[in-house]
Write a protein that holds these residues in place. Sequence first.
Motif: not given
Length: 337
Positions: A232-236, A249-254, A331-334
């Motif tokens: 998993g990862w997350m961008v802040l 939380i801009m983006d994350s994937l798990v 949020l990262g898709d904006t």
Amino acid sequence: MTRTPEITLREFTPADGEAILTAFNRIFAEVQEGFSPRSLAEWRWRFVDNPAGGRASLALDEQGRVLAQYAGLGVRLLLEGEEVLISQSVDSFCDPAVRGGLARAGLFVQAGRPYAERHGFDGEGEDRLMYGLPVPGAWRVGRDQLQYSMLSPLWRLEGEAVALAGLEADTDVCVEVGDRVPDGVDALFEHAAAGQPALVIKDRGHLGWRYDARPEGEYLWLRALRNQELVGWMVLAAGAVEGRQALWIMDSLVVQGDDGARRALMAAAGRQARDQGLDTLACVATDACHEWDALQQLGLRVVHSGYSFAGRSYVPRRPVAWWAEHISLALGDTDLL
């Protein structure tokens, strides 16, 4: 008798950056409180360096000055197993000085229509969906003249940083902090994408451009490892959205169902917010978010934001209602932060 000035409509080129920014920075400074002028490096990152491409239709006067722009950023999407393009509409404007004149009435629409005709199509290399967060005035014009439809409200989920920092995480998951895309993101995305009807592609190419290469962005990476494998990862990013100061939380994937990795990332994000002196950890979600229940069970509460996504579909068998049900945007898709 006054001669009606000639307006030229054409696609942008990379050489147009300075002319576009001259108009963009002047116009947005007049209408947007706290506006910071955009640099040429940021503009090139958006419209030239984007691996999915930038698009813009310009309206220019006889001296070559930009009077209006309709623009978008390409987004790669996995649509039922096929890689296709969609786009996020951004940075569109019309010079207030020319909105009211009869000869120039509808200049925003005049720029928008060729943009849609050039880039919106159910075919290879074209945008199957255009989406964005229009201001009320642009929404009304788009709905009435450019076939916008409402796609989804943008929901805000937020929680107390101290409480989230205290979440108990599985001992077999280790979360590390980094400043760039971690190794293993491509394999993780491939695993997570299995069976998903519509998913924005979050591979190394996209993530490196969106976060690591942005000239005016400051982002923090969290990577969750289990037995040294990325799970998993997350961008802040710290900042304000709708005036709400938080660690976002801009983006994350798990991978769906890996509650241990999700919990460990959320706890680490809470600690980051706490250590930065921020009371709130927050993210945004659309109606199609796959993690509604999981996020609320971790302690985030849902708040209606003032934003809504509008969209236009170019796939006959996929109306906007279908996209609203199946595409989840973060949020990262904006371009809000």
